[in-house]
Design a protein around this motif. Structure first.
Motif, PDB file in Angstrom:
ATOM      1  N   LEU A 261       0.826  -1.212   0.000  1.00  0.00           N
ATOM      2  CA  LEU A 261       0.000   0.000   0.000  1.00  0.00           C
ATOM      3  C   LEU A 261       0.857   1.258   0.000  1.00  0.00           C
ATOM      4  CD1 LEU A 261      -2.739  -1.048   2.582  1.00  0.00           C
ATOM      5  CD2 LEU A 261      -2.982  -0.897   0.116  1.00  0.00           C
TER       6      LEU A 261
ATOM      7  N   LYS B 137       0.746   3.898  -3.017  1.00  0.00           N
ATOM      8  CA  LYS B 137       0.421   5.294  -2.763  1.00  0.00           C
ATOM      9  C   LYS B 137       1.414   6.218  -3.450  1.00  0.00           C
ATOM     10  CE  LYS B 137      -0.609   8.435   1.057  1.00  0.00           C
ATOM     11  NZ  LYS B 137      -0.647   8.572   2.534  1.00  0.00           N
TER      12      LYS B 137
ATOM     13  N   ILE C 129       0.674   6.197  -7.173  1.00  0.00           N
ATOM     14  CA  ILE C 129      -0.523   6.992  -7.488  1.00  0.00           C
ATOM     15  C   ILE C 129      -0.184   8.483  -7.571  1.00  0.00           C
ATOM     16  CG2 ILE C 129      -2.749   7.762  -6.544  1.00  0.00           C
ATOM     17  CD1 ILE C 129      -3.072   4.895  -5.443  1.00  0.00           C
ATOM     18  N   ASN C 130       0.642   8.943  -6.638  1.00  0.00           N
ATOM     19  CA  ASN C 130       1.004  10.363  -6.613  1.00  0.00           C
ATOM     20  C   ASN C 130       1.777  10.797  -7.846  1.00  0.00           C
ATOM     21  OD1 ASN C 130      -0.202  10.768  -4.146  1.00  0.00           O
ATOM     22  ND2 ASN C 130       1.658  10.286  -2.988  1.00  0.00           N
TER      23      ASN C 130
ATOM     24  N   THR D 232      -3.659   6.617 -12.547  1.00  0.00           N
ATOM     25  CA  THR D 232      -4.052   6.956 -11.168  1.00  0.00           C
ATOM     26  C   THR D 232      -5.359   6.289 -10.800  1.00  0.00           C
ATOM     27  OG1 THR D 232      -2.943   9.087 -11.329  1.00  0.00           O
ATOM     28  CG2 THR D 232      -4.613   8.855  -9.612  1.00  0.00           C
TER      29      THR D 232
ATOM     30  N   THR E 146      -5.592   3.583  -7.997  1.00  0.00           N
ATOM     31  CA  THR E 146      -6.410   3.936  -6.839  1.00  0.00           C
ATOM     32  C   THR E 146      -7.418   2.841  -6.515  1.00  0.00           C
ATOM     33  OG1 THR E 146      -6.183   6.286  -7.361  1.00  0.00           O
ATOM     34  CG2 THR E 146      -7.983   5.666  -5.881  1.00  0.00           C
TER      35      THR E 146
ATOM     36  N   TYR F  21      -5.640   0.119  -4.839  1.00  0.00           N
ATOM     37  CA  TYR F  21      -5.314   0.546  -3.461  1.00  0.00           C
ATOM     38  C   TYR F  21      -6.528   0.380  -2.534  1.00  0.00           C
ATOM     39  CZ  TYR F  21      -3.636   3.606   0.286  1.00  0.00           C
ATOM     40  OH  TYR F  21      -3.242   4.112   1.492  1.00  0.00           O
TER      41      TYR F  21
END
Length: 557
Positions: free
Chosen positions: A257, A261, A264-265, A272, A276, A279
């Motif tokens: 995770l 994360k 994703i950023n 994304t 997401t 996630y």
């Protein structure tokens, strides 16, 4: 005699058989734990714990509780894990093997670390560190404290610890431990903006690649992704994806995770959205699994405890029924004796307390009358005498003499009012603070500079009226004593309310002081001490001849 010996032998056999049975259950639980079948392991550890008498076999009891706490912690039930671990505290002093105690302190340290209670985490890691344990355990406790320093942004303190650990031969010979220490050193240098971070990360990757440590590689790649985040977005993304792949291969969903994360950023809109969703799915899956585990483990402990309590109730009821007829008459006799003794005690206490209250009332009246009488003698008698002599020896028809006499009489009147006010009843309503200030201010004049601090911060509305009166009179006695004897030019009175519902009053002056070793409390000081003791308070006097006079008064709110 033969039967008594035979009974003792049977009890010994029962205890021995019970211990053997507990060891069998623990061995089965250990096997399940080793094979990652944690539900079954927890059930058996709990069963062994329930059958174990911790006063006779503390070692087995603590052993089971430790592994139960570990399993709860593994499922992120940190509160349940902490409760389980702390239940062993009364029995830790019965264990000679420090390894068991070290395990309990360590699991508590991790629980507090995971719940962000860093001071408590450091406290239990430090307790683990000072135990007589092997070197690797001490280094692990030291390492855990340094990790907390990282969380607290104390990177220099953490770096010093990690560098000292990295020099240990036992660590350098263990690739898994050594590579982790290199990661931490690199992370500290990175957070301190020191370029020496990169070589440590690279060295760690070499060691972990050779050992095929996928979980460790995931951690180092994550650190590198974080390192390059501000300088090279493409390289940061590359390392983030490598971190995610290695964590996934190692089955480390929590750290997956973290990597996801980071990805994703740095992802485009389409990526994304896809990342997401992954996630969210992972988070929901982890939460559901762990919540079910928490409920299951709590139910296992509860059912076991409930069953044990019910068995004890049945045994107690059986014994009670067997002895009920035999004990009934004895209970009646004991009840009659207790009632008679209680009545005698109540009567005695009534007369004793009544007599003591009368004595205290008489003594207080006597002391008050003595004090008023002394004031009248010291402050008024001489002035009245001089006024009478003046009248006898002067011609009052002369305006100057007449004016002087009137002034003298006015002074006598003012002193009489002051004495009257000093002995008036003290107000206990909202005017108490202003009345206390007014009384204190009368002693602030051209010769004495009086400092008052903290009076308005006290919750006087919560203070009992008898305590307010005692405080008022005690401060009044102190100031009168100062005015008469100390020759002070500076007086400070400080009020403070502590968190434990205690009020502290500090008095200090720069007068001539007294020798406390030869001091005998008389008159005002004796009255003050009695007043404070009557409200369950404490009074301490600090003074040396020529070095001022200090008093601390402390009493419960």
């Amino acid at each position: 005699m033969f039967f008594a010996c035979q009974k003792k032998k049977n009890n010994t056999e029962k205890i021995t058989n019970n211990k053997v049975e507990i060891e069998k259950i623990i061995n089965a639980a250990d096997l399940f734990y080793k094979n990652k079948q944690l539900d079954s392991a927890f059930y058996l550890y709990n069963k062994a714990r329930a059958n174990c008498n911790p006063n006779e076999d503390a070692k087995s009891y603590v052993y089971c509780m430790y592994y139960m706490a570990e399993i709860q912690q593994d499922h992120e039930d940190f509160i349940g894990s902490t409760i389980t671990a702390t239940e062993t505290f009364p029995f830790l002093n019965k264990i000679t093997d420090s390894e068991y105690v070290w395990n309990i302190y360590s699991v508590l340290g991790r629980n507090y670390y995971y719940t962000y209670d860093y001071p408590n985490a450091i406290y239990y890691y430090s307790k683990a560190f000072i135990l007589k344990s092997d070197r690797i355990n001490k280094l692990e406790a030291k390492n855990n404290i340094a990790v907390i320093y990282i969380k607290q942004q104390k990177f220099n303190k953490a770096l010093r610890i990690f560098l000292s650990i990295s020099k240990e031969k036992i660590i350098q010979q263990n690739p898994a431990y050594y590579s982790k220490i290199l990661d931490y050193i690199g992370h500290c240098y990175y957070r301190l903006k020191d370029p020496r971070a990169l070589p440590y990360f690279q060295k760690s990757i070499e060691i972990k690649s050779e050992a095929k440590d996928q979980d460790g590689l995931g951690r180092t790649y994550y650190n590198l992704a974080d390192y390059y985040k501000k300088y090279d977005a493409a390289l940061s993304m590359k390392y983030a994806k490598l971190s995610y792949e290695n964590f996934t291969a190692a089955g480390n969903i929590d750290d997956c995770l973290l990597s996801l994360k980071l990805i994703i950023n740095n992802s485009s809109d389409i990526e994304t959205k896809r990342n997401t969703l992954t996630y969210i799915k992972l988070v929901d899956s982890i939460y559901e699994v762990r919540q079910k585990a928490k409920n299951k483990f709590a139910k296992i402990k509860y059912d076991s405890k409930k069953e044990k309590i019910e068995n004890l109730k049945l045994k107690a009821q059986k014994i009670k029924n067997e002895l009920q007829i035999e004990k009934q008459e004895r209970r009646n006799i004991i009840s009659y004796v207790i009632i008679i003794i209680a009545l005698c005690l109540i009567i005695f206490l009534y007369f004793y307390l009544t007599a003591r209250a009368n004595r205290e009332k008489i003594e207080a009246t006597y002391q008050s009358e003595t004090r008023i009488s002394k004031k009248l003698h010291d402050e008024l008698a001489n002035d009245v005498y001089h006024a009478m002599a003046f009248v006898e020896n002067r011609n009052l028809s002369v305006e100057e003499n007449n004016t002087h006499l009137l002034k003298k009489i006015d002074e006598i009147y003012s002193r009489t009012r002051n004495i009257s006010k000093e002995n008036n009843p003290v107000s206990n309503d909202q005017n108490y603070t202003s009345q206390l200030k007014e009384m204190i201010s009368k002693f602030d004049n051209s010769n004495v500079n009086l400092l008052l601090n903290g009076l308005d911060t006290i919750s006087w509305n919560k203070v009992d009226k008898t305590k307010k009166i005692a405080v008022y009179r005690a401060i009044q006695e102190l100031l009168v004593n100062m005015k008469k004897h100390s020759e002070a030019s500076l007086v400070a009175i400080t009020f403070k309310e502590k968190d434990n519902n205690t009020i502290i009053i500090n008095y200090a002056d720069n007068g001539k002081g007294i020798d406390t070793s030869k001091m005998i409390l008389k008159n005002g000081l004796h009255n003050m001490e009695n007043r404070i003791h009557s409200i369950q308070g404490e009074i301490d006097i600090y003074s040396e001849f020529g070095k001022g006079f200090k008093v601390q008064i402390k009493f419960p709110l």
